[in-house]
Design a protein around this motif. Structure first.
Motif, PDB file in Angstrom:
ATOM      1  N   VAL A 224       0.861  -1.190   0.000  1.00 34.07           N
ATOM      2  CA  VAL A 224       0.000   0.000   0.000  1.00 34.07           C
ATOM      3  C   VAL A 224       0.896   1.239   0.000  1.00 34.07           C
ATOM      4  O   VAL A 224       1.751   1.395   0.871  1.00 34.07           O
ATOM      5  CB  VAL A 224      -0.913   0.010   1.236  1.00 34.07           C
ATOM      6  CG1 VAL A 224      -1.742   1.286   1.276  1.00 34.07           C
ATOM      7  CG2 VAL A 224      -1.825  -1.209   1.237  1.00 34.07           C
ATOM      8  N   ILE A 225       0.729   2.104  -0.994  1.00 35.58           N
ATOM      9  CA  ILE A 225       1.569   3.289  -1.097  1.00 35.58           C
ATOM     10  C   ILE A 225       0.792   4.571  -0.814  1.00 35.58           C
ATOM     11  O   ILE A 225       1.394   5.615  -0.564  1.00 35.58           O
ATOM     12  CB  ILE A 225       2.230   3.387  -2.494  1.00 35.58           C
ATOM     13  CG1 ILE A 225       1.175   3.423  -3.604  1.00 35.58           C
ATOM     14  CG2 ILE A 225       3.191   2.230  -2.708  1.00 35.58           C
ATOM     15  CD1 ILE A 225       1.747   3.653  -4.990  1.00 35.58           C
ATOM     16  N   GLU A 226      -0.534   4.495  -0.829  1.00 35.30           N
ATOM     17  CA  GLU A 226      -1.314   5.712  -0.576  1.00 35.30           C
ATOM     18  C   GLU A 226      -2.719   5.339  -0.155  1.00 35.30           C
ATOM     19  O   GLU A 226      -3.333   4.430  -0.724  1.00 35.30           O
ATOM     20  CB  GLU A 226      -1.350   6.589  -1.833  1.00 35.30           C
ATOM     21  CG  GLU A 226      -2.068   7.918  -1.651  1.00 35.30           C
ATOM     22  CD  GLU A 226      -2.051   8.767  -2.905  1.00 35.30           C
ATOM     23  OE1 GLU A 226      -3.144   9.133  -3.371  1.00 35.30           O
ATOM     24  OE2 GLU A 226      -0.942   9.044  -3.420  1.00 35.30           O
ATOM     25  N   ILE A 227      -3.226   6.016   0.880  1.00 32.82           N
ATOM     26  CA  ILE A 227      -4.609   5.836   1.328  1.00 32.82           C
ATOM     27  C   ILE A 227      -5.270   7.203   1.319  1.00 32.82           C
ATOM     28  O   ILE A 227      -4.860   8.100   2.053  1.00 32.82           O
ATOM     29  CB  ILE A 227      -4.675   5.231   2.745  1.00 32.82           C
ATOM     30  CG1 ILE A 227      -3.958   3.878   2.794  1.00 32.82           C
ATOM     31  CG2 ILE A 227      -6.128   5.057   3.178  1.00 32.82           C
ATOM     32  CD1 ILE A 227      -3.888   3.290   4.189  1.00 32.82           C
ATOM     33  N   THR A 228      -6.272   7.360   0.460  1.00 28.90           N
ATOM     34  CA  THR A 228      -6.996   8.622   0.381  1.00 28.90           C
ATOM     35  C   THR A 228      -8.457   8.381   0.737  1.00 28.90           C
ATOM     36  O   THR A 228      -8.856   7.274   1.096  1.00 28.90           O
ATOM     37  CB  THR A 228      -6.899   9.237  -1.018  1.00 28.90           C
ATOM     38  OG1 THR A 228      -7.541   8.375  -1.966  1.00 28.90           O
ATOM     39  CG2 THR A 228      -5.444   9.421  -1.434  1.00 28.90           C
ATOM     40  N   LEU A 229      -9.237   9.428   0.627  1.00 31.11           N
ATOM     41  CA  LEU A 229     -10.645   9.331   0.996  1.00 31.11           C
ATOM     42  C   LEU A 229     -11.389   8.368   0.081  1.00 31.11           C
ATOM     43  O   LEU A 229     -12.240   7.603   0.540  1.00 31.11           O
ATOM     44  CB  LEU A 229     -11.290  10.714   0.935  1.00 31.11           C
ATOM     45  CG  LEU A 229     -12.735  10.818   1.424  1.00 31.11           C
ATOM     46  CD1 LEU A 229     -12.806  10.509   2.902  1.00 31.11           C
ATOM     47  CD2 LEU A 229     -13.288  12.202   1.139  1.00 31.11           C
ATOM     48  N   ALA A 230     -11.081   8.376  -1.200  1.00 26.46           N
ATOM     49  CA  ALA A 230     -11.831   7.583  -2.158  1.00 26.46           C
ATOM     50  C   ALA A 230     -11.122   6.298  -2.571  1.00 26.46           C
ATOM     51  O   ALA A 230     -11.782   5.312  -2.905  1.00 26.46           O
ATOM     52  CB  ALA A 230     -12.131   8.413  -3.408  1.00 26.46           C
ATOM     53  N   THR A 231      -9.794   6.283  -2.563  1.00 29.47           N
ATOM     54  CA  THR A 231      -9.066   5.140  -3.107  1.00 29.47           C
ATOM     55  C   THR A 231      -7.876   4.748  -2.239  1.00 29.47           C
ATOM     56  O   THR A 231      -7.375   5.546  -1.449  1.00 29.47           O
ATOM     57  CB  THR A 231      -8.544   5.449  -4.530  1.00 29.47           C
ATOM     58  OG1 THR A 231      -7.662   6.580  -4.465  1.00 29.47           O
ATOM     59  CG2 THR A 231      -9.680   5.730  -5.485  1.00 29.47           C
ATOM     60  N   VAL A 232      -7.476   3.509  -2.430  1.00 25.28           N
ATOM     61  CA  VAL A 232      -6.243   2.990  -1.847  1.00 25.28           C
ATOM     62  C   VAL A 232      -5.374   2.501  -3.011  1.00 25.28           C
ATOM     63  O   VAL A 232      -5.829   1.702  -3.830  1.00 25.28           O
ATOM     64  CB  VAL A 232      -6.518   1.820  -0.876  1.00 25.28           C
ATOM     65  CG1 VAL A 232      -5.216   1.199  -0.394  1.00 25.28           C
ATOM     66  CG2 VAL A 232      -7.346   2.289   0.302  1.00 25.28           C
TER      67      VAL A 232
END
Length: 413
Positions: A224-232
């Protein structure tokens, strides 16, 4: 102030220009002067703030001020005073054009709202980048919380802008939104789902940045390189990027390998399928030959002594090998594997080490190794596992065992 409003008008009229032309030229001259003055002030303030921040950043140990500069916080803040000056003096420019004054005032106020949002966004981005440098927050979905805050900020800004343009008081406008709440929920459905999911993911500590996850539904298998509000975002091991909806992490099943990476080893669970017809009882000559294998010498000596003592005490007829207690080549091989794993330097001795026989299959008897590699790095783990099975496959003939394999062209005539 009155003298400034008509300063150029009086000069132009005194020079013989008509009042109408003088009025328009007076407005244009004042507008140009205001734009030039505001532009100069904006440039000077911007340079002063940027230079001051750069000098301050070089003298501090923290990198937060550097992040403020890289996210353009000083640049955006520098626009505030020129905007205030513009709002203060634009009525002077349009004093003779009242029809323009109200629309321009509304436009400037809307721009003020946008400017505040820019400042807030750049400040929050600086905080996000700074928190990512701290070990405590490095694996937390900070971007999701920033996005949630900015969504509410933009909604408040848009509603304020609409209230300013329409002339409706903000509270009255906000009350009227109840009628279109269903439309808002429909439009922002994914955002709301992502917001709820990101909170649950964070509270339950389901996924962190850097975790290795496997999500078969979306073809994700990587870090996992990024966790945002809409997507991972997941970077797969082939370096491709898979994007997963955040709410899928709580609505679907996926595998998080964090437990393995934070434990003392990585599991080895693989079987060798033994050909059933190669399994047999061991005669004394066979046992004596196997005693030359040092890992099981002591075991065979002790085991043979116990078996002979039992058979003698029960007057077992050993002219038929099946009578009484006996050693089998498969059983001795299992003991050899167990001893081999327990002395292997790459196997974690504090975790489960087991050699087990699985249920027979049409292909043969699966002999499974269940152990844990001390080195959890993928390449090293694969090397260790291959090294173990290379050795075991080469050791099979010493126990007169055969591994099952489907016939090749060499066996078909």
């Amino acid at each position: 102030m009155t003298n400034i409003r008509h300063f150029f008008y009086d000069i132009l009229v005194s020079n013989g220009l008509s009042e109408t032309a003088a009025t328009y030229l007076n407005m244009l001259i004042l507008l140009v002067i205001l734009i030039v003055v505001v532009a100069i002030i904006d440039y000077i303030l911007k340079r002063i703030l940027i230079v001051s921040f750069n000098q301050f950043a070089t003298q501090t140990k923290t990198n937060f001020d550097d992040l403020l500069i890289s996210n353009k916080v000083p640049r955006n803040v520098a626009h505030v005073i020129p905007l205030i000056i513009t709002i203060q003096y634009f009525p002077v420019v349009f004093s003779d054009f009242q029809n323009f004054e109200v629309p321009v005032e509304k436009a400037l106020k809307v721009f003020g709202i946008v400017l505040v949002l820019w400042i807030v966004r750049s400040l929050l981005n600086s905080i996000k980048d700074y928190l990512k440098t701290l070990p405590r927050f490095k694996d937390k979905p900070i971007a999701s919380y920033i996005q949630v805050f900015m969504i509410f900020a933009w909604l408040a800004g848009i509603m304020s802008a609409i209230a300013i343009v329409t002339g409706i008081p903000f509270l009255q406008f906000l009350t009227g939104l109840g009628a279109i709440s269903a439309v808002i929920l429909l439009v922002f459905k994914d955002t709301i789902l992502g917001f709820v999911a990101s909170i649950q993911v964070s509270i339950n500590d389901m996924v962190r940045i850097g975790d290795w996850i496997t999500f078969e539904k979306y073809g994700a298998d990587g870090d996992v390189i990024e966790i945002t509000l809409a997507t991972v975002k997941v970077q797969n091991f082939d370096k491709t990027i898979t994007t997963i909806p955040t709410y899928a992490l709580i609505s679907d099943s996926f595998k998080n390998w964090r437990g393995m990476t934070s434990s003392g080893g990585r599991r080895i669970k693989r079987a060798v399928i033994i050909k059933q017809t190669s399994i047999k009882f061991l005669e004394d000559a066979d046992v004596e030959a196997l005693k030359k294998i040092q890992l099981i010498t002591d075991y065979l000596v002790q085991r043979q002594e116990d078996i002979n003592q039992f058979n003698s005490s029960k007057n077992i007829d050993k002219s038929v090998l099946i009578n009484g207690r006996n050693l089998t080549n498969l059983g001795v091989f299992r003991k050899y594997i167990d001893a081999y794993l327990n002395q292997h330097s790459a196997i974690n001795k504090d975790m489960t080490i087991m050699v087990r026989q699985l249920a027979p299959t049409p292909q043969g008897i699966p002999l499974e190794i269940y152990a844990f590699s001390s080195d959890k790095r993928w390449a090293n783990y694969e090397y260790i596992m291959a090294d173990i099975f290379d050795h075991l496959l080469a050791a099979l003939p010493y126990f007169k065992l055969e591994v099952f394999e489907l016939p090749s062209n060499n066996f078909i005539k």
